[in-house]
Design an enzyme around this catalytic site. Structure first.
Site, PDB file in Angstrom:
ATOM      1  N   GLY A  20       0.782  -1.235   0.000  1.00 61.72           N
ATOM      2  CA  GLY A  20       0.000   0.000   0.000  1.00 61.72           C
ATOM      3  C   GLY A  20       0.810   1.278   0.000  1.00 61.72           C
ATOM      4  O   GLY A  20       0.320   2.319   0.455  1.00 61.72           O
ATOM      5  N   THR A  22       1.625   3.241  -2.478  1.00 57.02           N
ATOM      6  CA  THR A  22       1.011   4.281  -3.320  1.00 57.02           C
ATOM      7  C   THR A  22      -0.211   4.879  -2.646  1.00 57.02           C
ATOM      8  O   THR A  22      -0.423   6.096  -2.684  1.00 57.02           O
ATOM      9  CB  THR A  22       0.625   3.695  -4.690  1.00 57.02           C
ATOM     10  N   LYS A  43       7.567   9.107  -8.553  1.00 58.83           N
ATOM     11  CA  LYS A  43       7.855   7.665  -8.558  1.00 58.83           C
ATOM     12  C   LYS A  43       9.045   7.492  -9.481  1.00 58.83           C
ATOM     13  O   LYS A  43       8.902   7.351 -10.695  1.00 58.83           O
ATOM     14  CB  LYS A  43       6.646   6.892  -9.077  1.00 58.83           C
ATOM     15  N   GLU A 121       7.941   8.090  -3.874  1.00 57.03           N
ATOM     16  CA  GLU A 121       7.592   6.706  -3.564  1.00 57.03           C
ATOM     17  C   GLU A 121       8.603   5.751  -4.174  1.00 57.03           C
ATOM     18  O   GLU A 121       8.939   5.848  -5.357  1.00 57.03           O
ATOM     19  CB  GLU A 121       6.201   6.371  -4.101  1.00 57.03           C
ATOM     20  N   VAL A 123      10.037   1.679  -4.935  1.00 58.61           N
ATOM     21  CA  VAL A 123       9.495   0.534  -5.658  1.00 58.61           C
ATOM     22  C   VAL A 123       9.833  -0.715  -4.856  1.00 58.61           C
ATOM     23  O   VAL A 123      10.975  -0.900  -4.423  1.00 58.61           O
ATOM     24  CB  VAL A 123      10.060   0.465  -7.096  1.00 58.61           C
ATOM     25  N   GLY A 124       8.830  -1.561  -4.599  1.00 61.87           N
ATOM     26  CA  GLY A 124       9.079  -2.737  -3.775  1.00 61.87           C
ATOM     27  C   GLY A 124       9.435  -2.363  -2.346  1.00 61.87           C
ATOM     28  O   GLY A 124       8.861  -1.446  -1.768  1.00 61.87           O
TER      29      GLY A 124
END
Length: 237
Positions: A20, A22, A43, A121, A123-124
Site C-alpha cells: 500500500g 502508493t 515515482k 515513492e 518501488v518494492g
C-alpha cells in the site's frame, strides 16, 4: 556531497511490494494539499504498464499525479517507466535501459523548485536493485530524505518492519514515521501486532489505515495523523 532537501520531502518505502505504498503516499499528498501546500508526487522507477489514451501508463504513477495539486511533465514525475512488471534492474536490462541516479536527482530537484512538499515513492521494499551497482537505498541516501515506512499488517510483518528499520538506520537515514496498512479484511491479531511494533519502533505511528473498499487517497487520509508528522523534527540527522 549531499544536497539540501525541500522544506518538506519524504521517501515512502514499504516492508514489501503490495503493502500500500502508493495509497499512503497519495493520502499524505491529499492531506498536505488540504493544508494549502503545493504538493508533488514522484515515482522515480515504475515497472508494469498498460496502454490507454495513446500512451503507456503505470497505475502508481497515475495515482500520484492525481493526488498532486501541481502539474508536471510525466517524465519528471516518473523518470523511468518500465513495461515489464518485474524487479527494476531486470525490467530495465530487458529494455536496454540504464537507471541513472544523477538523472533521478535532477528530476527531483526540478520538482522541489516548484513544490512545498515532495513525496517520493519507492518501488518494492527498501533495498531493491536498480542496476548492477546501486539500489533504492542508495537513491534515498543520494536524495537525503527522511523515510516513512508503510507496514503491510499481515503475518510476518513484525520481522519485515524491524529489519527494514535497521537497514534505514544503518545508512544514517531518519525514520520520520510509519503507517500500519491493512491489506486484507481477514487479517488476524491486528491489534497485538501493531502494539508490538509501537513498542519497538522509535518513530511516531502516523495512522492505522483499514482495508478500504477502494484505494481512495481521501478516504485513507482520514486515518492519518498529520500532526504527528508535521510537528516532529523529521529532517534532523
Amino acid at each position: 556531497m549531499r544536497m539540501q532537501v525541500a522544506p518538506q520531502a519524504y521517501f515512502i518505502t514499504g516492508t514489501d511490494t503490495g503493502v500500500g505504498k502508493t495509497l499512503i503516499a497519495s493520502a499524505l499528498m491529499h492531506a498536505m494539499a488540504g493544508q494549502g501546500r503545493r504538493v508533488a508526487g514522484m515515482k522515480p522507477v515504475a515497472s508494469g504498464t498498460t496502454w490507454h489514451d495513446g500512451a503507456w501508463h503505470n497505475d502508481d504513477v497515475d495515482a500520484l499525479q492525481a493526488a498532486s495539486n501541481l502539474t508536471f511533465n510525466a517524465a519528471l514525475v516518473n523518470p523511468y517507466l518500465l513495461q515489464e512488471p518485474a524487479a527494476p534492474h531486470i525490467a530495465a536490462a530487458a529494455e536496454g535501459i540504464g537507471i541513472d541516479l544523477d538523472h533521478i536527482e535532477r528530476c527531483y530537484q526540478t520538482l522541489c523548485a516548484s513544490a512545498d512538499t515532495v513525496i517520493v515513492e519507492g518501488v518494492g521494499g527498501f533495498i531493491v536493485p536498480l542496476n548492477d551497482h546501486c539500489d533504492t537505498a542508495d537513491l534515498v541516501c543520494r536524495l537525503d530524505l527522511p523515510v516513512i515506512l508503510v507496514v503491510g499488517i499481515r503475518l510476518g510483518c513484525i520481522s519485515h518492519a524491524l529489519l527494514t528499520i535497521e537497514a534505514i538506520a544503518a545508512r544514517g537515514l531518519h525514520l520520520a514515521g510509519w503507517v500500519a496498512n491493512l491489506t486484507t479484511p481477514e487479517t488476524a491479531n491486528v491489534t497485538p501486532m501493531i502494539a508490538t511494533l509501537q513498542r519497538r519502533i522509535n518513530a511516531p505511528l502516523l495512522g492505522c489505515v483499514p482495508c478500504l473498499p477502494a484505494a481512495d487517497a481521501a478516504g485513507a487520509a482520514h486515518f492519518l495523523d498529520m500532526t504527528a508528522l508535521l510537528t516532529a523534527n523529521n529532517t534532523s540527522r
